[in-house]
Design a protein around this motif. Structure first.
Motif, PDB file in Angstrom:
ATOM      1  N   VAL A   1       4.142  -5.127   1.672  1.00 33.06           N
ATOM      2  CA  VAL A   1       3.560  -5.849   2.504  1.00 33.06           C
ATOM      3  C   VAL A   1       3.885  -7.515   1.935  1.00 33.06           C
TER       4      VAL A   1
ATOM      5  N   GLU B   1     -11.102 -15.402   6.602  1.00 37.87           N
ATOM      6  CA  GLU B   1     -11.654 -15.390   8.211  1.00 37.87           C
ATOM      7  C   GLU B   1     -13.058 -15.665   8.443  1.00 37.87           C
TER       8      GLU B   1
ATOM      9  N   TYR C   1       0.910  -1.225  -0.069  1.00 30.13           N
ATOM     10  CA  TYR C   1       0.166   0.216  -0.112  1.00 30.13           C
ATOM     11  C   TYR C   1       0.996   1.234  -0.005  1.00 30.13           C
TER      12      TYR C   1
ATOM     13  N   GLU D   1     -13.344 -10.680   4.258  1.00 31.09           N
ATOM     14  CA  GLU D   1     -13.384 -10.689   5.474  1.00 31.09           C
ATOM     15  C   GLU D   1     -14.747  -9.696   5.854  1.00 31.09           C
TER      16      GLU D   1
ATOM     17  N   ALA E   1       0.436 -15.042  11.247  1.00 32.01           N
ATOM     18  CA  ALA E   1       0.147 -14.166  12.403  1.00 32.01           C
ATOM     19  C   ALA E   1      -0.624 -12.654  11.849  1.00 32.01           C
ATOM     20  N   ASN E   2      -1.404 -11.956  12.790  1.00 34.96           N
ATOM     21  CA  ASN E   2      -2.090 -10.817  12.301  1.00 34.96           C
ATOM     22  C   ASN E   2      -1.119 -10.066  11.606  1.00 34.96           C
ATOM     23  N   GLY E   3      -1.472  -9.342  10.376  1.00 32.77           N
ATOM     24  CA  GLY E   3      -0.601  -8.460   9.663  1.00 32.77           C
ATOM     25  C   GLY E   3       0.352  -9.142   8.871  1.00 32.77           C
ATOM     26  N   ALA E   4       0.468 -10.338   8.727  1.00 32.65           N
ATOM     27  CA  ALA E   4       1.461 -11.105   7.831  1.00 32.65           C
ATOM     28  C   ALA E   4       1.088 -10.817   6.445  1.00 32.65           C
ATOM     29  N   GLY E   5       0.112 -10.491   6.035  1.00 32.99           N
ATOM     30  CA  GLY E   5      -0.125 -10.211   4.547  1.00 32.99           C
ATOM     31  C   GLY E   5      -1.149 -11.163   3.944  1.00 32.99           C
ATOM     32  N   LYS E   6      -1.995 -12.106   4.638  1.00 30.88           N
ATOM     33  CA  LYS E   6      -2.849 -12.997   4.281  1.00 30.88           C
ATOM     34  C   LYS E   6      -3.892 -12.160   3.452  1.00 30.88           C
ATOM     35  N   THR E   7      -4.424 -11.190   3.977  1.00 32.12           N
ATOM     36  CA  THR E   7      -5.915 -10.533   3.325  1.00 32.12           C
ATOM     37  C   THR E   7      -5.277  -9.895   1.883  1.00 32.12           C
ATOM     38  N   THR E   8      -4.067  -9.050   2.065  1.00 32.03           N
ATOM     39  CA  THR E   8      -3.331  -8.562   1.166  1.00 32.03           C
ATOM     40  C   THR E   8      -3.188  -9.630  -0.210  1.00 32.03           C
TER      41      THR E   8
ATOM     42  N   GLN F   1      -8.036 -17.651  11.321  1.00 27.77           N
ATOM     43  CA  GLN F   1      -7.109 -17.409  12.666  1.00 27.77           C
ATOM     44  C   GLN F   1      -7.257 -18.507  13.466  1.00 27.77           C
TER      45      GLN F   1
HETATM   46  P1  ATP Z   1      -5.111 -10.127   9.863  1.00 29.43           P
HETATM   47  O1  ATP Z   1      -5.269 -11.576  10.131  1.00 29.43           O
HETATM   48  O2  ATP Z   1      -4.729  -9.352  10.925  1.00 29.43           O
HETATM   49  O3  ATP Z   1      -6.132  -9.664   8.768  1.00 29.43           O
HETATM   50  P2  ATP Z   1      -3.589 -10.400   7.558  1.00 29.43           P
HETATM   51  O4  ATP Z   1      -2.286 -11.430   7.342  1.00 29.43           O
HETATM   52  O5  ATP Z   1      -4.548 -10.532   6.708  1.00 29.43           O
HETATM   53  O6  ATP Z   1      -3.653 -10.102   8.869  1.00 29.43           O
HETATM   54  P3  ATP Z   1      -3.271  -7.916   6.019  1.00 29.43           P
HETATM   55  O7  ATP Z   1      -4.518  -7.466   6.339  1.00 29.43           O
HETATM   56  O8  ATP Z   1      -2.935  -8.369   4.586  1.00 29.43           O
HETATM   57  O9  ATP Z   1      -2.734  -9.016   7.024  1.00 29.43           O
HETATM   58  O10 ATP Z   1      -2.188  -6.471   6.262  1.00 29.43           O
HETATM   59  C1  ATP Z   1      -0.865  -6.965   6.029  1.00 29.43           C
HETATM   60  C2  ATP Z   1      -0.388  -5.239   6.382  1.00 29.43           C
HETATM   61  O11 ATP Z   1      -0.795  -4.339   5.675  1.00 29.43           O
HETATM   62  C3  ATP Z   1      -0.497  -4.722   7.854  1.00 29.43           C
HETATM   63  O12 ATP Z   1       0.636  -4.055   8.445  1.00 29.43           O
HETATM   64  C4  ATP Z   1      -1.579  -3.645   7.597  1.00 29.43           C
HETATM   65  O13 ATP Z   1      -1.717  -2.849   8.439  1.00 29.43           O
HETATM   66  C5  ATP Z   1      -1.088  -3.413   6.271  1.00 29.43           C
HETATM   67  N1  ATP Z   1      -2.460  -2.805   5.390  1.00 29.43           N
HETATM   68  C6  ATP Z   1      -3.573  -3.660   5.170  1.00 29.43           C
HETATM   69  N2  ATP Z   1      -4.540  -2.775   4.554  1.00 29.43           N
HETATM   70  C7  ATP Z   1      -3.882  -1.656   4.234  1.00 29.43           C
HETATM   71  C8  ATP Z   1      -4.389  -0.389   3.591  1.00 29.43           C
HETATM   72  N3  ATP Z   1      -5.665  -0.495   2.886  1.00 29.43           N
HETATM   73  N4  ATP Z   1      -3.645   0.653   3.695  1.00 29.43           N
HETATM   74  C9  ATP Z   1      -2.222   0.694   4.342  1.00 29.43           C
HETATM   75  N5  ATP Z   1      -1.728  -0.543   4.861  1.00 29.43           N
HETATM   76  C10 ATP Z   1      -2.765  -1.438   4.964  1.00 29.43           C
END
Ligand code: ATP
Length: 234
Positions: A17, A160, A12, A84, A36-43, A192
């Motif tokens: 990420v 999720e 982003y 999600e 873990a949270n923030g690992a980048g799975k949703t991205t 999760q």
């Molecule tokens: P979770 O299980 O907590 O959802 P995740 O593994 O799915 O975590 P992501 O949601 O992909 O993680 O986020 C990865 C990183 O990208 C995080 O540091 C998050 O803060 C950042 N991030 C996510 N969406 C955005 C956005 N729209 N703008 C800026 N940064 C973002």
């Protein structure tokens, strides 16, 4: 059907990420993405479905490169995404929500899809006239999955699904994904609840800081010491 993600990088603004993720999902296979949270799975899911533009690497479906294709085009080619938070329309009925998932099919095709979904999820058939917002959390998650299936995806990505659900409902929802898999659809699951997702998955990948650190069969991952310590609290 085969989804092939190769060396994918994304982020982003200037914040990177994903740092080169590669993975595969084949037809009729349920693959879990752990991390873990923030690992980048949703991205990762959002980049595969075309909601985020990748910085590099490729996403292929059956050998066809999807680079540059919009999310809508990718959906038509067979990528389904249950985001999600479900993103249902609470003031519309179950059936209306389902029909929106196949807006690009001709009317006859939409009705056929509807019958398939009702056969797969009898609970949705019973409640077809109920407003989506008045369904229980587990039912809403099933509706979100059903809506994504209405477009007849070859691959379903689910983010999720157990969020906010009781353990019993979470299990029920994940078991429905096994039924989806049995229909010959590939499933890529972000969850999760690692213990539960390894029970239903065939294989999995562990993502840490935007990189794939480990992959293996669900049984191998469940017995891996690092996975047990980090995600299974053993
Ligand atoms: P979770 O299980 O907590 O959802 P995740 O593994 O799915 O975590 P992501 O949601 O992909 O993680 O986020 C990865 C990183 O990208 C995080 O540091 C998050 O803060 C950042 N991030 C996510 N969406 C955005 C956005 N729209 N703008 C800026 N940064 C973002």
């Amino acid at each position: 059907m085969k989804l092939t993600v190769t060396d994918l990088t994304a982020g982003y603004a200037k914040a990177q990420v994903l740092f080169g993720v590669s993975l595969e999902v084949s037809q009729g296979e349920l693959v879990a993405l752990l991390g873990a949270n923030g690992a980048g799975k949703t991205t990762l899911l959002r980049t595969v479905s075309g909601l985020i533009r990748p910085w590099g690497g490729s996403v292929q479906l059956d050998g066809r490169d999807l680079s540059g294709l919009s999310a809508a085009k990718r959906a038509r080619l067979g990528l389904g995404h249950v985001p999600e938070g479900r993103q249902l329309f609470p003031l519309m009925s179950v059936e209306e929500n389902l029909l929106l998932g196949a807006a690009f099919l001709a009317w006859e095709g939409r009705l056929e899809s509807l019958e398939r979904i009702y056969a797969l999820f009898p609970r949705l058939a019973e409640r077809r006239r109920q407003l989506a917002g008045t369904m229980s959390g587990g039912e809403q998650q099933m509706l979100a999955i059903g809506r994504a299936l209405m477009g007849r995806p070859k691959l379903l990505m689910v983010d999720e699904p157990s969020l906010g659900l009781s353990p019993k409902l979470a299990e029920e929802v994940l078991l429905t994904l096994s039924r989806v898999k049995a229909e010959g659809i590939g499933v890529l699951l972000v969850e999760q609840n690692v213990a539960l997702s390894l029970e239903v998955a065939d294989r999995g990948y562990v993502i840490e800081h935007g990189k794939c650190m480990l992959s293996g069969s669900a049984a191998e991952l469940a017995h891996d010491e690092g996975v047990q310590k980090a995600y299974l609290a053993l």
